[in-house]
Scaffold this active site. Structure first.
Site, PDB file in Angstrom:
ATOM      1  N   SER A 468      -3.024  -1.285   5.639  1.00  0.00           N
ATOM      2  CA  SER A 468      -3.861  -2.205   4.891  1.00  0.00           C
ATOM      3  C   SER A 468      -5.286  -1.702   4.706  1.00  0.00           C
ATOM      4  O   SER A 468      -5.524  -0.768   3.949  1.00  0.00           O
ATOM      5  CB  SER A 468      -3.823  -3.563   5.583  1.00  0.00           C
ATOM      6  OG  SER A 468      -4.017  -4.594   4.672  1.00  0.00           O
ATOM      7  N   ASP A 479      -9.039  10.057  -2.570  1.00  0.00           N
ATOM      8  CA  ASP A 479      -9.192  10.074  -4.019  1.00  0.00           C
ATOM      9  C   ASP A 479     -10.546  10.654  -4.443  1.00  0.00           C
ATOM     10  O   ASP A 479     -10.646  11.324  -5.475  1.00  0.00           O
ATOM     11  CB  ASP A 479      -9.029   8.667  -4.594  1.00  0.00           C
ATOM     12  CG  ASP A 479      -7.590   8.179  -4.516  1.00  0.00           C
ATOM     13  OD1 ASP A 479      -6.697   9.017  -4.311  1.00  0.00           O
ATOM     14  OD2 ASP A 479      -7.366   6.958  -4.641  1.00  0.00           O
ATOM     15  N   LYS A 493       1.286  -0.912   3.481  1.00  0.00           N
ATOM     16  CA  LYS A 493       0.997  -2.313   3.150  1.00  0.00           C
ATOM     17  C   LYS A 493      -0.109  -2.356   2.105  1.00  0.00           C
ATOM     18  O   LYS A 493      -1.260  -2.031   2.391  1.00  0.00           O
ATOM     19  CB  LYS A 493       0.578  -3.093   4.389  1.00  0.00           C
ATOM     20  CG  LYS A 493       0.196  -4.533   4.095  1.00  0.00           C
ATOM     21  CD  LYS A 493      -0.247  -5.249   5.353  1.00  0.00           C
ATOM     22  CE  LYS A 493      -0.709  -6.665   5.029  1.00  0.00           C
ATOM     23  NZ  LYS A 493      -1.941  -6.681   4.219  1.00  0.00           N
TER      24      LYS A 493
END
Length: 751
Positions: A468, A479, A493
């Site tokens: 999460s 990224d 998740k």
């Protein structure tokens, strides 16, 4: 402020006229639903069917899912119910929706009461089996994981299952050297304790189990939190409570002090010690003492917690006193207690790189915590994961570390805003995560604060337990090309939860508490448009997977949301790691090929996978002794090598080839050799032979010592991650072109 959570969660209207079949027998003291619980169920259903991200009507189809999950929640290992028990409630399979809508939860409670009856019967039978003799020469085995097994067809099949289960418990103690009397006494007491703890479950527990069978039938991360569970959830998020500062546990019928928090009222008093038994609690300076012997631990804790600056009195039986020893009454004033064990912590690990020494700062973050209420009130020093990490980064800067590793292993998530703000410590400005709600509207959560708390190289260590909020942070760092992601694929998740307080819908003059609903309201996406849902974050450099992906992680759920993608956000990468990752991976592979610790870990993982796959354990004593002897010989050889390399500060390395000689040398090391002594304890603790006992059956001091030793044992994966970051530092310092691509933020690249 939104209280949005990204956590891995760690739970009729059928009447006679509706044709519901009730069991022939129920528990001796059946539990019944309370009026506020039927209210809580109906209000929860209204929210779930209208506002959930995956809104599903509460109908017959959902009822069937609830029915199956409820039985699984009660008896997941198929050890208590037989098929006939399930079948007798068959009429309820498609009518649990009516149970909730008509505010009649009699059938779910009847199912539980039958479970309680079967629970007592099974352990009663287990205690009878202890009076018999087992044939340990027989060639038979026991299936210890029965989650995917069928319900036993009849009582004969169930009794055979329990015979093998008890035989295995007996054999474990027998292999540990216990005689028959000691084994019988230990197991009889254990099974009696099981029955005692089960009898302490109340209607709130039963209702929570049933409601979670409903909520988790929609998707895995929606939960109902009863009033007490809701309070504990809030404490876990803010990492503080108002109390005296003792960690408690149940041993036999006593509430025992397991830990005293330094600086707390209990710690400052000097009157409470580890091992002391709390047998009574009184409120205020003169309130009557209530005996708590035999109480549930959470009921005792509820008595001890209270408003800040209020007084609580404890009736304490000292650790060293016998059961008839002299009691002491201790008065303490409650204060705000910080749960520092769950706060971010730092350490510095050093790695030799030729003649150079690389210093890597490690920040361990167990959860993404925030005291929402304190922040809402504008308190200056509210508890926050980001604020704590920022402070630690400042300290690491002053200590001149070369690289920073954020350890998010087993960090199950927490506050969404903390994940965004923590990312902002490592990037200048920009989007961090995207959210899509049930209507398809996409919002972008961004870091809007200029500047970085750390502009040097960074790594993130993850495992299957990183979920999460951890995945949001790791994905954003990846990224942006801001740092290396190291470890195993994360949990997967990719959903956002919000808390719905059901108390505002309570009816009646006394306004009973209804609890809270932790409900999935959105899905989050990476800034590159993909999602971590189901697939998790894939590390740049992979370490051995410790967890079983088939039984742990989002992909293990049968109703998890699918992987999908949306349009990428607009962002500018902060670095480019494509060139350096293969170089680091090559060095990593070469190093671990020579690292015995790493190879041992891989062997252990392979063995664990093999055992899980076989899912059988022999009940033949000769076979088990051979397995145990093989394992002990393997452990001793490892222990000898590790101990031989445990060199005291200032001593010369020990060069010993023979494992037995190495072990003798290490064990006979002079007392001043503190590091050797610590290593001995750590290795012995980590490789403890199975003694057949459960944690509360060992002495408290011995159990705490073993836990400390295991904690101090070498962390092979952390050490390798640190070596990878040290390699990165070496490459960046010798190649300014590479450094400028990897770390365009940094102003001292190559120095």
């Amino acid at each position: 402020m939104k209280k949005q959570m990204l956590l891995v969660t760690l739970a009729l209207s059928l009447s006679v006229q509706a044709g519901a079949a009730l069991p022939e027998k129920v528990a001796d003291t059946p539990l019944k639903p309370l009026a506020q619980q039927t209210q809580a169920a109906i209000w929860a259903s209204r929210f779930l069917s209208r506002y959930h991200y995956k809104a599903v009507p509460l109908d017959d189809a959902m009822s069937e899912k609830i029915f199956d999950r409820y039985f699984k929640s009660l008896d997941g290992e198929k050890l208590f119910f037989v098929q006939a028990d399930v079948d007798q409630f068959g009429a309820a399979r498609s009518r649990l929706d009516d149970a909730i809508n008509n505010e009649n939860l009699s059938v779910p409670f009847a199912i539980y009461n039958l479970y309680q009856q079967r629970f007592n019967e099974r352990f009663g039978y287990a205690r009878e089996l202890l009076k018999t003799k087992f044939d340990f020469a027989a060639d038979e085995s026991y299936q210890y994981d029965r989650e995917k097994a069928e319900w036993p067809k009849n009582e004969a099949e169930m009794r055979e299952l329990w015979r093998k289960r008890i035989k295995n418990d007996w054999l474990r103690l027998k292999l540990a050297g216990k005689d028959d009397k000691a084994i019988r006494d230990t197991l009889d007491k254990r099974y009696d304790n099981y029955m005692g703890r089960s009898r302490k479950l109340n209607n709130e527990d039963v209702f929570q189990i049933f409601m979670n069978a409903y909520t988790m039938s929609i998707e895995p991360h929606t939960n109902y939190l009863g009033p007490r569970a809701s309070e504990n959830f809030d404490i876990a998020m803010r990492l503080s409570l108002e109390g005296i500062g003792c960690v408690l546990q149940t041993r036999d019928e006593y509430t025992v002090v397991r830990e005293v928090v330094p600086g707390s009222p209990a710690g400052l008093s000097g009157k409470i010690k580890v091992g002391d038994r709390i047998v009574g609690v009184g409120q205020g300076e003169s309130g009557a003492l209530t005996e708590v012997l035999g109480w549930r631990i959470d009921d005792v804790v509820a008595q001890i917690r209270g408003a800040k600056d209020s007084t609580v009195r404890l009736d304490v039986l000292p650790a060293e006193a016998g059961v008839d020893g002299k009691h002491t009454v201790i008065a303490l004033v409650r204060k705000k207690i910080s749960m520092e064990e769950q706060s971010a912590k730092k350490s510095i690990l050093e790695v030799r790189d030729g003649t150079a020494k690389r210093r890597v700062g490690v920040i361990s973050l167990p959860t993404f915590y925030q005291d929402f209420e304190a922040r809402r009130k504008g308190e200056r020093d509210f508890k926050s994961a980001t604020r704590d990490v920022a402070r630690l980064l400042g300290e690491l800067k002053k200590e001149k570390v070369d690289n920073v590793l954020i350890d998010l292993r087993n960090n199950g998530g927490g506050s969404l805003s903390e994940a965004v703000e923590l990312t902002g410590l490592f990037i200048d400005k920009g989007p961090v995560v995207q959210q899509r709600n049930a209507e398809g509207k996409v919002e972008i959560e961004s870091d809007n604060n200029a500047g970085l708390a750390w502009d040097g190289p960074v790594g993130v260590l993850i495992n299957r337990g990183s979920a999460s909020a951890s995945e949001i942070f790791a994905a954003a760092i990846q990224d942006y090309g801001r740092g290396l992601i190291i470890g195993e694929a994360s949990f997967g998740k990719g959903t956002v939860q919000t808390l719905v307080n059901l108390d505002r819908f309570a009816q009646g003059d006394k306004a009973p508490r209804l609890g809270e609903l932790k409900m999935t309201v959105a899905q989050f996406f990476r800034i590159n448009g993909g999602t971590t849902q189901l697939r998790g974050v894939t590390p740049d450099i992979k370490l051995p997977a410790m967890a079983d992906g088939d039984s742990f992680g989002e992909s293990s759920y049968d109703n998890a949301l699918p992987w999908t993608s949306i349009k990428p956000a607009v962002y500018i990468t902060a670095g480019e790691l494509k060139e350096i990752v293969p170089m680091l991976d090559k060095r990593h592979e070469a190093r671990v090929a020579k690292d015995k610790d790493f190879q041992y870990l891989q062997e252990d993982i392979a063995l664990a996978k093999k055992i899980r796959k076989e899912n059988l354990i022999s009940l033949n004593e000769t076979v088990r002794r051979k397995e145990r002897d093989t394992q002990e010989a393997r452990s001793k050889l490892r222990e000898a090598r590790l101990l031989a390399n445990a060199v005291p500060s200032g001593d010369d390395p020990v060069k010993i080839a023979d494992p037995k000689e190495a072990l003798n040398h290490a064990l006979s090391a002079k007392p001043a050799s503190g590091k050797v002594a610590a290593r001995v304890a750590a290795v012995k603790g980590a490789a403890r032979t199975d003694d057949g006992l459960q944690a509360d059956e060992r002495g408290l001091a011995a159990e705490l010592d073993a836990e400390k030793a295991a904690k101090n044992a070498k962390d092979v994966l952390l050490n390798e991650a640190v070596h990878i970051l040290a390699d990165e530092v070496g490459l960046l310092k010798t190649d300014t072109r590479l450094a400028s691509r990897v770390l365009p933020y940094a102003v001292d690249v190559g120095k």
